[in-house]
Design an enzyme around this catalytic site. Structure first.
Site, PDB file in Angstrom:
ATOM      1  N   GLY A  14      63.511  43.527  60.887  1.00  0.00           N
ATOM      2  CA  GLY A  14      63.781  42.607  59.767  1.00  0.00           C
ATOM      3  C   GLY A  14      65.130  42.905  59.137  1.00  0.00           C
ATOM      4  N   VAL A  26      80.327  51.763  59.260  1.00  0.00           N
ATOM      5  CA  VAL A  26      80.313  52.377  60.603  1.00  0.00           C
ATOM      6  C   VAL A  26      81.641  52.079  61.305  1.00  0.00           C
ATOM      7  CG1 VAL A  26      79.235  52.194  62.901  1.00  0.00           C
ATOM      8  CG2 VAL A  26      77.797  52.379  60.859  1.00  0.00           C
ATOM      9  N   ARG A  28      84.580  51.152  60.028  1.00  0.00           N
ATOM     10  CA  ARG A  28      85.757  51.766  59.392  1.00  0.00           C
ATOM     11  C   ARG A  28      85.765  53.285  59.618  1.00  0.00           C
ATOM     12  NH1 ARG A  28      87.805  47.823  55.371  1.00  0.00           N
ATOM     13  NH2 ARG A  28      87.803  45.953  56.665  1.00  0.00           N
ATOM     14  N   ARG A  75      63.706  41.080  67.241  1.00  0.00           N
ATOM     15  CA  ARG A  75      62.697  41.992  67.775  1.00  0.00           C
ATOM     16  C   ARG A  75      62.708  41.757  69.275  1.00  0.00           C
ATOM     17  NH1 ARG A  75      60.227  40.536  62.470  1.00  0.00           N
ATOM     18  NH2 ARG A  75      60.372  42.477  61.302  1.00  0.00           N
ATOM     19  N   ASP A 106      61.228  51.714  61.204  1.00  0.00           N
ATOM     20  CA  ASP A 106      60.489  52.650  62.064  1.00  0.00           C
ATOM     21  C   ASP A 106      60.469  52.256  63.535  1.00  0.00           C
ATOM     22  OD1 ASP A 106      59.714  54.531  60.238  1.00  0.00           O
ATOM     23  OD2 ASP A 106      57.913  53.440  59.639  1.00  0.00           O
ATOM     24  N   THR A 128      65.718  48.561  55.551  1.00  0.00           N
ATOM     25  CA  THR A 128      64.534  47.711  55.379  1.00  0.00           C
ATOM     26  C   THR A 128      64.220  47.559  53.895  1.00  0.00           C
ATOM     27  OG1 THR A 128      62.115  47.620  55.576  1.00  0.00           O
ATOM     28  CG2 THR A 128      63.110  49.744  56.019  1.00  0.00           C
ATOM     29  N   ASP A 130      61.449  47.267  52.667  1.00  0.00           N
ATOM     30  CA  ASP A 130      60.135  47.858  52.360  1.00  0.00           C
ATOM     31  C   ASP A 130      60.226  49.280  51.813  1.00  0.00           C
ATOM     32  OD1 ASP A 130      59.205  45.509  53.488  1.00  0.00           O
ATOM     33  OD2 ASP A 130      58.803  46.417  55.445  1.00  0.00           O
ATOM     34  N   ASP A 132      59.836  51.917  53.338  1.00  0.00           N
ATOM     35  CA  ASP A 132      58.630  52.603  53.834  1.00  0.00           C
ATOM     36  C   ASP A 132      58.937  53.667  54.889  1.00  0.00           C
ATOM     37  OD1 ASP A 132      59.510  50.834  55.746  1.00  0.00           O
ATOM     38  OD2 ASP A 132      57.535  50.051  56.251  1.00  0.00           O
ATOM     39  N   ARG A 157      57.752  33.965  34.666  1.00  0.00           N
ATOM     40  CA  ARG A 157      57.253  34.354  33.335  1.00  0.00           C
ATOM     41  C   ARG A 157      57.511  33.229  32.318  1.00  0.00           C
ATOM     42  NH1 ARG A 157      53.897  38.290  31.334  1.00  0.00           N
ATOM     43  NH2 ARG A 157      55.082  40.064  32.118  1.00  0.00           N
ATOM     44  N   ARG A 174      55.266  44.861  53.739  1.00  0.00           N
ATOM     45  CA  ARG A 174      54.437  45.175  54.910  1.00  0.00           C
ATOM     46  C   ARG A 174      53.227  46.002  54.464  1.00  0.00           C
ATOM     47  NH1 ARG A 174      56.794  45.962  60.897  1.00  0.00           N
ATOM     48  NH2 ARG A 174      58.474  44.784  59.955  1.00  0.00           N
ATOM     49  N   GLU A 226      51.763  42.405  49.611  1.00  0.00           N
ATOM     50  CA  GLU A 226      51.196  41.630  50.737  1.00  0.00           C
ATOM     51  C   GLU A 226      50.244  42.464  51.599  1.00  0.00           C
ATOM     52  OE1 GLU A 226      54.054  40.326  53.684  1.00  0.00           O
ATOM     53  OE2 GLU A 226      55.004  42.286  53.779  1.00  0.00           O
ATOM     54  N   HIS A 254      60.182  35.200  52.202  1.00  0.00           N
ATOM     55  CA  HIS A 254      61.485  35.645  52.711  1.00  0.00           C
ATOM     56  C   HIS A 254      62.618  35.549  51.698  1.00  0.00           C
ATOM     57  CE1 HIS A 254      59.215  35.280  56.443  1.00  0.00           C
ATOM     58  NE2 HIS A 254      60.041  36.208  56.895  1.00  0.00           N
ATOM     59  N   ILE A 255      62.373  34.879  50.583  1.00  0.00           N
ATOM     60  CA  ILE A 255      63.396  34.803  49.537  1.00  0.00           C
ATOM     61  C   ILE A 255      63.838  36.230  49.152  1.00  0.00           C
ATOM     62  CG2 ILE A 255      62.024  34.856  47.382  1.00  0.00           C
ATOM     63  CD1 ILE A 255      63.892  31.867  47.676  1.00  0.00           C
ATOM     64  N   ARG A 257      64.298  38.744  51.048  1.00  0.00           N
ATOM     65  CA  ARG A 257      65.138  39.447  52.030  1.00  0.00           C
ATOM     66  C   ARG A 257      66.601  39.006  51.979  1.00  0.00           C
ATOM     67  NH1 ARG A 257      61.545  39.941  57.111  1.00  0.00           N
ATOM     68  NH2 ARG A 257      63.079  38.650  58.157  1.00  0.00           N
TER      69      ARG A 257
HETATM   70  P1  ADP Z   1      61.461  47.674  62.353  1.00  0.00           P
HETATM   71  O1  ADP Z   1      62.564  48.403  63.029  1.00  0.00           O
HETATM   72  O2  ADP Z   1      61.911  46.882  61.160  1.00  0.00           O
HETATM   73  O3  ADP Z   1      60.253  48.571  62.079  1.00  0.00           O
HETATM   74  P2  ADP Z   1      60.021  46.492  64.589  1.00  0.00           P
HETATM   75  O4  ADP Z   1      58.829  47.375  64.461  1.00  0.00           O
HETATM   76  O5  ADP Z   1      59.776  45.042  64.823  1.00  0.00           O
HETATM   77  O6  ADP Z   1      60.964  46.518  63.316  1.00  0.00           O
HETATM   78  O7  ADP Z   1      60.917  47.082  65.778  1.00  0.00           O
HETATM   79  C1  ADP Z   1      62.160  46.500  66.111  1.00  0.00           C
HETATM   80  C2  ADP Z   1      62.386  46.632  67.589  1.00  0.00           C
HETATM   81  O8  ADP Z   1      62.460  48.011  67.941  1.00  0.00           O
HETATM   82  C3  ADP Z   1      61.283  46.072  68.482  1.00  0.00           C
HETATM   83  O9  ADP Z   1      61.375  44.688  68.651  1.00  0.00           O
HETATM   84  C4  ADP Z   1      61.546  46.807  69.770  1.00  0.00           C
HETATM   85  O10 ADP Z   1      62.628  46.231  70.461  1.00  0.00           O
HETATM   86  C5  ADP Z   1      61.983  48.184  69.270  1.00  0.00           C
HETATM   87  N1  ADP Z   1      60.814  49.088  69.266  1.00  0.00           N
HETATM   88  C6  ADP Z   1      59.789  49.127  68.393  1.00  0.00           C
HETATM   89  N2  ADP Z   1      58.880  50.058  68.716  1.00  0.00           N
HETATM   90  C7  ADP Z   1      59.312  50.620  69.863  1.00  0.00           C
HETATM   91  C8  ADP Z   1      58.813  51.633  70.739  1.00  0.00           C
HETATM   92  N3  ADP Z   1      57.671  52.278  70.491  1.00  0.00           N
HETATM   93  N4  ADP Z   1      59.547  51.941  71.824  1.00  0.00           N
HETATM   94  C9  ADP Z   1      60.713  51.314  72.084  1.00  0.00           C
HETATM   95  N5  ADP Z   1      61.236  50.346  71.310  1.00  0.00           N
HETATM   96  C10 ADP Z   1      60.562  49.999  70.222  1.00  0.00           C
HETATM   97  O1  F6P Z   2      59.943  44.710  57.117  1.00  0.00           O
HETATM   98  C1  F6P Z   2      60.530  43.731  56.311  1.00  0.00           C
HETATM   99  C2  F6P Z   2      59.577  42.565  56.125  1.00  0.00           C
HETATM  100  O2  F6P Z   2      60.222  41.604  55.309  1.00  0.00           O
HETATM  101  C3  F6P Z   2      58.210  42.927  55.526  1.00  0.00           C
HETATM  102  O3  F6P Z   2      58.246  43.112  54.130  1.00  0.00           O
HETATM  103  C4  F6P Z   2      57.365  41.760  55.967  1.00  0.00           C
HETATM  104  O4  F6P Z   2      56.011  42.109  56.061  1.00  0.00           O
HETATM  105  C5  F6P Z   2      57.946  41.438  57.333  1.00  0.00           C
HETATM  106  O5  F6P Z   2      59.259  41.970  57.371  1.00  0.00           O
HETATM  107  C6  F6P Z   2      57.983  39.959  57.625  1.00  0.00           C
HETATM  108  O6  F6P Z   2      58.424  39.796  58.926  1.00  0.00           O
HETATM  109  P1  F6P Z   2      58.871  38.385  59.529  1.00  0.00           P
HETATM  110  O7  F6P Z   2      60.250  38.122  59.037  1.00  0.00           O
HETATM  111  O8  F6P Z   2      58.815  38.585  60.991  1.00  0.00           O
HETATM  112  O9  F6P Z   2      57.918  37.367  59.010  1.00  0.00           O
END
Ligand code: ADP
Ligand code: F6P
Length: 319
Positions: A14, A26, A28, A75, A106, A128, A130, A132, A157, A174, A226, A254-255, A257
C-alpha cells in the site's frame, strides 16, 4: 565485501504519504556517495519485468511534497514464488543493480529478505500508514494519515454537533489500532475501539454516551478501527438500539492514504532514506531501517520482523 556501484529503489504494498520524499532522499544520498541509482516501477513486478528507469537529482526534484509514489506501487503474486524471485534476480543483474532499497510494509520486507538471500543486498524502509511494523516506532505516512483522519473527523463533528447525532467512523490500520487510537484521542472521541483490546458495546460505548448525555452532551464521535471484529454498521445498530441516539456511519477508506505529507513524514523519510543508502554503501544488506527513541537504527530483517509491538497502553487508558 562486494563493491556497490548501482542501486535500485522501489515502493511496494500500500502507498503512503512520504514515499516520494523517501525515494528522493535515497536518490540524493546515492548520488552523494558516488553511486548510480535507478527506480524500479510497480514494486517487485518491475524487477521481474525490467520496468526500470534511470534516476538523477532532477528526476526527484519537486516531489517531496507529493503524496503517493511516482514509482507506482503494486502487490506482486509472481514474486511470492521462487521462480518469480529468480527472474527478479536475473533482471537485477541485467540492469547492473547491486543493491536495492524497498519501501513498504511487512510483506515487502519478507520479499526483501529473500532477495538478500539470493545475493542482492536489500534494505527495507517502513512505509505504511498503519504504523504496524514491530521494530520501528514510526513508519512513513503514519503522521499524515493521522492528520488526514483527524481533519475528516473534525468536519464530521460539525454536522454531528449540529444535528445532535452519534457518528461512528471506521478508520484504516489493517489489523492494528494505532491510527484509530491516535485519531480518536486527537478528535476527543467518546469511545475508541481497536482490535488489540476486547470490547463490549454496552460498557465501552453505550454507557459512556449515556453518562455524557446526563451531563448535557448531545453529540458523539466513536472511532472504530477497521480490524475490529464487528463491522461498524453492526456496532451502530447496537448503539442506536441501546441509547436511542440517531447514529450515522462513515468509512474514511482510501482518503486516509492520500495527501500532502506532514513535516514529520518528510523529515523521517529523508533520514531513513539516507540511512538505507549508507548501509548499502558500507556493504550491508538484509537490514531494516527503523526509528527508536527518535534515532535512526537498523536491524537484520529476521530480527526486526520477529519483534513484537503493542498498542500504547497509557494512551488507551487516557481514552
Ligand atoms: P506490505 O508490504 O504493505 O505489507 P503486502 O503484504 O501486500 O504489502 O506485500 C507486498 C508484496 O511483497 C507482495 O505483493 C509480494 O510481492 C511481496 N511479498 C509479500 N510476502 C512475501 C513473502 N512471504 N515472500 C516473498 N515476497 C513477499
Ligand atoms: O496497509 C495500508 C492499508 O491502507 C490498510 O490500512 C488497509 O487495510 C489496506 O492497506 C487496504 O488495502 P487496499 O488498498 O488493497 O484496499
Amino acid at each position: 565485501m562486494n563493491q556497490i556501484n548501482k542501486i535500485g529503489v522501489l515502493t511496494s504494498g500500500g502507498d503512503s504519504p512520504g514515499m516520494n520524499a523517501t525515494i528522493r532522499s535515497v536518490v540524493r544520498a546515492a548520488i552523494g556517495f558516488g553511486l548510480k541509482v535507478v527506480g524500479v516501477r510497480r514494486g517487485y513486478n518491475g524487477l521481474i519485468h525490467g520496468d526500470v528507469i534511470e534516476l538523477n537529482a532532477l528526476s526527484v526534484s519537486d516531489i517531496i511534497q507529493k503524496g503517493g509514489t511516482f514509482l507506482y506501487t503494486a502487490r506482486c503474486k509472481e514474486f511470492m514464488e521462487e521462480a518469480g524471485r529468480e527472474k527478479a534476480v536475473e533482471k537485477a543483474h541485467e540492469f547492473g543493480i547491486d543493491g536495492l532499497v524497498v519501501i513498504g510494509g511487512d510483506g515487502s520486507f519478507c520479499g526483501a529478505e529473500k532477495l538478500s538471500e539470493l545475493g542482492i543486498p536489500t534494505i527495507g524502509i517502513p512505509g505504511t500508514i498503519d504504523n504496524d511494523i514491530a521494530c520501528t516506532e514510526y513508519s512513513i505516512g503514519f503522521d499524515t494519515a493521522c492528520n488526514i483522519g483527524m481533519e475528516a473527523v473534525d468536519r464530521l463533528r460539525d454536522t454531528t454537533q449540529s444535528h445532535e447525532k452519534c457518528s461512528l467512523v471506521e478508520v484504516m490500520g489493517r489489523r492494528a489500532g494505532y491510527l484509530a487510537l491516535n485519531i480518536g484521542i486527537a478528535t476527543g472521541a467518546t469511545a475508541i475501539l481497536v482490535p488489540e483490546k476486547a470490547y463490549d458495546v454496552k460498557k465501552d460505548i453505550c454507557n459512556k454516551i449515556l453518562a455524557a448525555q446526563k451531563q448535557g452532551k448531545t453529540n458523539h464521535i466513536i472511532i472504530v478501527a477497521e480490524g475490529c471484529k464487528d463491522h461498524v454498521g453492526e456496532i451502530a445498530k447496537q448503539v442506536e438500539a441501546q441509547t436511542g441516539i440517531d447514529t450515522r456511519i462513515t468509512i474514511l477508506g482510501h482518503i486516509q492514504r492520500g495527501g500532502t505529507p506532514t513535516v514529520l513524514d518528510r523529515v523521517n523519510a529523508t533520514r531513513m532514506g539516507y540511512h538505507a543508502v549508507e548501509l548499502l554503501h558500507n556493504g550491508m544488506g538484509n537490514r531494516l531501517v527503523a526509528i527508536k527513541q527518535d534515532l535512526v537504527v537498523d536491524y537484520s530483517i529476521e530480527e526486526g520482523m520477529a519483534m513484537q509491538k503493542s498498542i500504547n497502553e497509557k494512551l488507551y487508558e487516557i481514552n
